[in-house]
Design a protein around this motif. Structure first.
Motif, PDB file in Angstrom:
ATOM      1  N   PHE A  12      27.102   2.754  33.634  1.00 48.95           N
ATOM      2  CA  PHE A  12      28.468   2.918  33.133  1.00 48.95           C
ATOM      3  C   PHE A  12      28.720   4.409  32.912  1.00 48.95           C
ATOM      4  O   PHE A  12      28.034   5.045  32.109  1.00 48.95           O
ATOM      5  N   VAL A  13      29.680   4.988  33.623  1.00 50.16           N
ATOM      6  CA  VAL A  13      29.978   6.421  33.526  1.00 50.16           C
ATOM      7  C   VAL A  13      31.213   6.601  32.649  1.00 50.16           C
ATOM      8  O   VAL A  13      32.273   6.048  32.942  1.00 50.16           O
ATOM      9  N   PHE A  14      31.050   7.374  31.582  1.00 56.12           N
ATOM     10  CA  PHE A  14      32.103   7.486  30.568  1.00 56.12           C
ATOM     11  C   PHE A  14      32.355   8.936  30.181  1.00 56.12           C
ATOM     12  O   PHE A  14      31.518   9.806  30.399  1.00 56.12           O
ATOM     13  N   GLY A  15      33.525   9.174  29.587  1.00 58.12           N
ATOM     14  CA  GLY A  15      33.868  10.487  29.069  1.00 58.12           C
ATOM     15  C   GLY A  15      33.346  10.648  27.656  1.00 58.12           C
ATOM     16  O   GLY A  15      33.481   9.755  26.824  1.00 58.12           O
ATOM     17  N   SER A  16      32.751  11.813  27.410  1.00 57.22           N
ATOM     18  CA  SER A  16      32.160  12.115  26.111  1.00 57.22           C
ATOM     19  C   SER A  16      32.793  13.376  25.547  1.00 57.22           C
ATOM     20  O   SER A  16      33.763  13.891  26.087  1.00 57.22           O
ATOM     21  N   ASN A  17      32.230  13.868  24.458  1.00 50.41           N
ATOM     22  CA  ASN A  17      32.630  15.158  23.901  1.00 50.41           C
ATOM     23  C   ASN A  17      31.369  16.005  23.732  1.00 50.41           C
ATOM     24  O   ASN A  17      30.250  15.505  23.863  1.00 50.41           O
ATOM     25  N   GLY A  24      34.831   6.602  19.873  1.00 51.59           N
ATOM     26  CA  GLY A  24      35.981   5.835  20.325  1.00 51.59           C
ATOM     27  C   GLY A  24      36.013   5.666  21.825  1.00 51.59           C
ATOM     28  O   GLY A  24      35.242   6.284  22.563  1.00 51.59           O
ATOM     29  N   GLY A  25      36.924   4.826  22.283  1.00 47.79           N
ATOM     30  CA  GLY A  25      37.152   4.613  23.700  1.00 47.79           C
ATOM     31  C   GLY A  25      35.923   4.134  24.449  1.00 47.79           C
ATOM     32  O   GLY A  25      35.078   3.401  23.918  1.00 47.79           O
ATOM     33  N   ALA A  26      35.828   4.566  25.704  1.00 44.12           N
ATOM     34  CA  ALA A  26      34.713   4.161  26.559  1.00 44.12           C
ATOM     35  C   ALA A  26      33.384   4.678  26.013  1.00 44.12           C
ATOM     36  O   ALA A  26      32.347   4.033  26.189  1.00 44.12           O
ATOM     37  N   TYR A  49      26.086   6.993  31.574  1.00 51.48           N
ATOM     38  CA  TYR A  49      26.028   8.412  31.935  1.00 51.48           C
ATOM     39  C   TYR A  49      27.273   9.072  31.354  1.00 51.48           C
ATOM     40  O   TYR A  49      28.399   8.652  31.637  1.00 51.48           O
ATOM     41  N   GLY A  50      27.067  10.106  30.528  1.00 51.40           N
ATOM     42  CA  GLY A  50      28.171  10.796  29.876  1.00 51.40           C
ATOM     43  C   GLY A  50      28.590  12.062  30.588  1.00 51.40           C
ATOM     44  O   GLY A  50      27.760  12.797  31.120  1.00 51.40           O
ATOM     45  N   ILE A  51      29.905  12.304  30.601  1.00 53.22           N
ATOM     46  CA  ILE A  51      30.496  13.537  31.119  1.00 53.22           C
ATOM     47  C   ILE A  51      31.425  14.059  30.031  1.00 53.22           C
ATOM     48  O   ILE A  51      32.322  13.339  29.573  1.00 53.22           O
ATOM     49  N   ASP A  52      31.227  15.312  29.613  1.00 49.20           N
ATOM     50  CA  ASP A  52      32.073  15.903  28.571  1.00 49.20           C
ATOM     51  C   ASP A  52      33.464  16.158  29.149  1.00 49.20           C
ATOM     52  O   ASP A  52      33.635  17.025  30.002  1.00 49.20           O
ATOM     53  N   THR A  53      34.434  15.414  28.668  1.00 48.73           N
ATOM     54  CA  THR A  53      35.819  15.559  29.118  1.00 48.73           C
ATOM     55  C   THR A  53      36.688  16.255  28.074  1.00 48.73           C
ATOM     56  O   THR A  53      37.881  16.452  28.305  1.00 48.73           O
ATOM     57  N   LEU A  77      20.510   3.568  42.202  1.00 47.98           N
ATOM     58  CA  LEU A  77      21.415   3.184  41.117  1.00 47.98           C
ATOM     59  C   LEU A  77      22.840   3.089  41.638  1.00 47.98           C
ATOM     60  O   LEU A  77      23.209   3.767  42.606  1.00 47.98           O
ATOM     61  N   ARG A  78      23.654   2.268  40.973  1.00 50.42           N
ATOM     62  CA  ARG A  78      25.079   2.130  41.296  1.00 50.42           C
ATOM     63  C   ARG A  78      25.867   2.568  40.067  1.00 50.42           C
ATOM     64  O   ARG A  78      25.701   1.990  38.987  1.00 50.42           O
ATOM     65  N   PHE A  79      26.698   3.589  40.227  1.00 50.55           N
ATOM     66  CA  PHE A  79      27.426   4.196  39.117  1.00 50.55           C
ATOM     67  C   PHE A  79      28.868   3.696  39.093  1.00 50.55           C
ATOM     68  O   PHE A  79      29.610   3.893  40.050  1.00 50.55           O
ATOM     69  N   LEU A  80      29.255   3.064  37.989  1.00 49.83           N
ATOM     70  CA  LEU A  80      30.597   2.537  37.809  1.00 49.83           C
ATOM     71  C   LEU A  80      31.367   3.505  36.917  1.00 49.83           C
ATOM     72  O   LEU A  80      31.117   3.597  35.713  1.00 49.83           O
ATOM     73  N   VAL A  81      32.276   4.252  37.517  1.00 48.79           N
ATOM     74  CA  VAL A  81      32.994   5.313  36.810  1.00 48.79           C
ATOM     75  C   VAL A  81      34.250   4.750  36.157  1.00 48.79           C
ATOM     76  O   VAL A  81      35.074   4.111  36.817  1.00 48.79           O
ATOM     77  N   THR A  82      34.391   4.978  34.862  1.00 42.93           N
ATOM     78  CA  THR A  82      35.620   4.624  34.155  1.00 42.93           C
ATOM     79  C   THR A  82      36.668   5.697  34.471  1.00 42.93           C
ATOM     80  O   THR A  82      36.381   6.669  35.178  1.00 42.93           O
ATOM     81  N   GLU A  83      37.855   5.558  33.939  1.00 41.72           N
ATOM     82  CA  GLU A  83      38.874   6.600  34.110  1.00 41.72           C
ATOM     83  C   GLU A  83      38.532   7.763  33.169  1.00 41.72           C
ATOM     84  O   GLU A  83      39.263   8.061  32.222  1.00 41.72           O
ATOM     85  N   VAL A  84      37.406   8.422  33.457  1.00 41.04           N
ATOM     86  CA  VAL A  84      36.932   9.504  32.588  1.00 41.04           C
ATOM     87  C   VAL A  84      38.010  10.577  32.446  1.00 41.04           C
ATOM     88  O   VAL A  84      38.614  11.001  33.424  1.00 41.04           O
TER      89      VAL A  84
END
Length: 123
Positions: A12-17, A24-26, A49-53, A77-84
């Motif tokens: 699960f690929v999500f936006g982080s800080n 909150g959120g994803a 997997y986190g990405i700082d957005t 691996l298969r990465f499912l990207v949210t609307e990061v």
């Protein structure tokens, strides 16, 4: 596509800080369900997997590029990207979908990102 559960080998690929406070959120969903680590903003964390957005578009773009390289080096691996970046961070798909241009085949992008990339002729 709403991601409620993961199969083995899915991430699960999500936006982080920057502080990795997954409140909150994803990010919160990743923390509660998929092993995101409190205090870790970027990278593989459990089955997420986190990405700082939240630290600006330049940081977001750099981390998206590192994510794509990571995904390419982990074809098992298969990465499912949210609307990061399109939730709490406040960006629109038109602003950020291009960061995922050229994603390897094991990266599943949200429909809104695919639509932007298709419209620009660079999916």
């Amino acid at each position: 596509m709403r991601i409620d559960s993961l199969r083995p080998g899915e991430v699960f690929v999500f936006g982080s800080n920057a502080s990795g406070a997954h409140g909150g959120g994803a990010a919160r969903f990743a923390y509660d369900r998929f092993g995101a680590v409190w205090g870790q903003s970027e990278g593989l964390q459990g089955q997420s997997y986190g990405i700082d957005t939240m630290s600006g578009l330049r940081v977001f773009e750099e981390q998206a590029a590192r994510f794509l390289a990571f995904a390419a080096s982990h074809p098992d691996l298969r990465f499912l990207v949210t609307e990061v970046g399109c939730g709490i961070a406040g960006y629109r798909p038109e602003q950020v979908a291009g960061f995922f241009r050229g994603a390897p085949a094991n990266v599943v992008l949200p429909e809104s990102f695919v639509a932007v990339l298709d419209a620009s002729g660079s999916a």
